[in-house]
Design an enzyme around this catalytic site. Structure first.
Site, mmCIF file in Angstrom:
data_model
loop_
_atom_site.group_PDB
_atom_site.id
_atom_site.type_symbol
_atom_site.label_atom_id
_atom_site.label_comp_id
_atom_site.label_asym_id
_atom_site.label_seq_id
_atom_site.Cartn_x
_atom_site.Cartn_y
_atom_site.Cartn_z
ATOM 1 N N ARG A 234 -7.835 -7.345 3.375
ATOM 2 C CA ARG A 234 -7.501 -5.652 3.112
ATOM 3 C C ARG A 234 -8.005 -5.293 4.965
ATOM 4 O O ARG A 234 -9.175 -6.530 5.563
ATOM 5 C CB ARG A 234 -7.533 -4.656 2.729
ATOM 6 C CG ARG A 234 -6.717 -4.747 1.449
ATOM 7 C CD ARG A 234 -5.372 -4.188 1.800
ATOM 8 N NE ARG A 234 -4.158 -4.060 0.513
ATOM 9 C CZ ARG A 234 -3.634 -4.860 1.152
ATOM 10 N NH1 ARG A 234 -2.785 -6.100 0.488
ATOM 11 N NH2 ARG A 234 -2.471 -4.428 -0.202
ATOM 12 N N GLU A 263 -4.384 1.129 10.538
ATOM 13 C CA GLU A 263 -2.872 -0.014 10.769
ATOM 14 C C GLU A 263 -1.180 1.030 10.006
ATOM 15 O O GLU A 263 -1.670 1.961 9.358
ATOM 16 C CB GLU A 263 -2.983 -0.823 9.698
ATOM 17 C CG GLU A 263 -1.998 -2.018 8.806
ATOM 18 C CD GLU A 263 -2.185 -2.937 7.606
ATOM 19 O OE1 GLU A 263 -3.324 -3.539 7.963
ATOM 20 O OE2 GLU A 263 -0.799 -3.273 7.406
ATOM 21 N N HIS A 282 0.750 -7.096 9.235
ATOM 22 C CA HIS A 282 0.594 -7.220 7.540
ATOM 23 C C HIS A 282 2.155 -7.599 6.687
ATOM 24 O O HIS A 282 2.850 -7.398 6.138
ATOM 25 C CB HIS A 282 0.901 -5.624 7.265
ATOM 26 C CG HIS A 282 0.174 -5.607 5.745
ATOM 27 N ND1 HIS A 282 -0.911 -4.456 5.130
ATOM 28 C CD2 HIS A 282 0.647 -6.283 4.673
ATOM 29 C CE1 HIS A 282 -1.323 -4.576 3.927
ATOM 30 N NE2 HIS A 282 -0.496 -6.347 3.470
#
Ligand code: 8YV
Length: 317
Positions: A234, A263, A282
């Protein structure tokens, strides 16, 4: 009989939406933009994968909510305690993403070590007109030391793959994992020694209060100058500003990130300028098969919750 209503946080691809259709009626997340919509009281479930915060304030607006089903394993965006105190079940998809995320970790590691992205750009550019043996020298992967931070399911899969690359493998975890030491030939290391020793540091921890900002300036300064940081966990586990300084001032050789904080990074973020950084959006679990596995598990959790049965994969605080 009408189907129970759920909220979906971002549009789902059709092949996943179809799996929900027999079980519930999907309402748009934008319903939450209306301050006082009567429809909110009809919402029984949330299906989430867009990483919108699901906390007490939102839950209080959904008085009849039974279940929050997460499409993914990481539930850092869900306040599990707030759900538990309101009797709302939370489900996730453990196991569905381990192999693919470990594959991605290795892809990032190899790409950063061997200049795959820079090499691709150069090979397509007008500048590549003749072979030059001095071009883009990379870092050797085989025979080097990998440090895995977080020896959970994904960390173990990374270790399994790294063995095939003849890497020495150190790991750091809250608890020692004697079984993995035996079966995967990994060596336990204190956090700081791992950072000082490893050529490649892979982050495979969930995002929690303890892991937020785990890799910041002091940790980056401990790492070898010829090392690479890989984050498929993360974004907030790494301090982005410190990483930028580390990469520009040469504290470490490179980084490869599937996740960032924030993000996505704003399009003018200084990290995007760096050539010793490999970035993916991601997509650690983005294979069709993995999406289907995740979709099946998320649907099963959702349906169980709507029927007030125990979830097959329930997250407990
Ligand atoms: C998901 C992930 O694609 O499972 C996780 O925790 O990070 C990814 O596999 C992402 O969370 C989208 O929901």
């Amino acid at each position: 009989m009408s189907l129970p209503k759920i909220l979906l946080d971002i549009p789902l691809p059709d092949f996943l939406l179809e799996t929900l259709e027999p079980h519930c009626e999907v309402l748009s997340w934008s319903l939450l933009d209306e301050p006082e919509s009567a429809a909110l009281a009809s919402v029984r479930g949330i299906y989430t994968y867009g990483h919108d915060e699901i906390g007490g304030e939102l839950l209080d607006r959904l008085p009849n909510l039974l279940v929050v089903s997460n499409f993914g394993v990481g539930v850092d965006h869900i306040d599990v305690e707030a759900c538990a105190s309101r009797g709302i079940a939370v489900g996730n998809t453990p196991g569905a993403v381990d192999g693919v995320t470990a594959d991605m970790t290795m892809a990032l590691l190899l790409a950063a070590a061997r200049n795959v992205v820079t090499g691709d750009r150069f090979a397509r550019s007008p500048g590549f007109t003749r072979y030059d043996p001095s071009e883009l020298p990379g870092l050797e992967v085989h025979g080097s030391t990998l440090g895995i931070i977080g020896m959970g399911r994904i960390g173990k899969e990374v270790a399994r793959r790294a063995r095939g690359f003849d890497m020495r493998i150190l790991y750091h975890n809250r608890n020692r994992d004697l079984e993995s030491e035996e079966t995967l030939a990994v060596e336990y290391s204190e956090f700081e020694s791992l950072l000082r020793e490893a050529h490649f540091v892979s982050l495979n921890v969930p995002l929690t209060e303890e892991t937020e900002g785990l890799i910041a300036e002091p940790e980056l300064r401990m790492m070898r100058e010829d090392s690479v940081l890989i984050n498929a966990a993360r974004g907030p586990v790494v301090d982005s500003a410190a990483l930028h300084t580390a990469l520009t001032e040469g504290w470490i050789a490179g980084a490869a990130l599937d996740v960032t904080e924030p993000e996505p990074l704003p399009r003018d973020h200084p990290l995007l300028e760096l050539t010793n950084l490999v970035l993916t959006p991601h997509t650690g679990s983005a294979t069709l098969r993995s999406r289907l596995r995740m979709g099946e598990m998320a649907r099963d959790n959702l349906v169980a919750g709507l029927e007030e049965r125990p979830l097959p994969n329930q997250v407990h605080k």
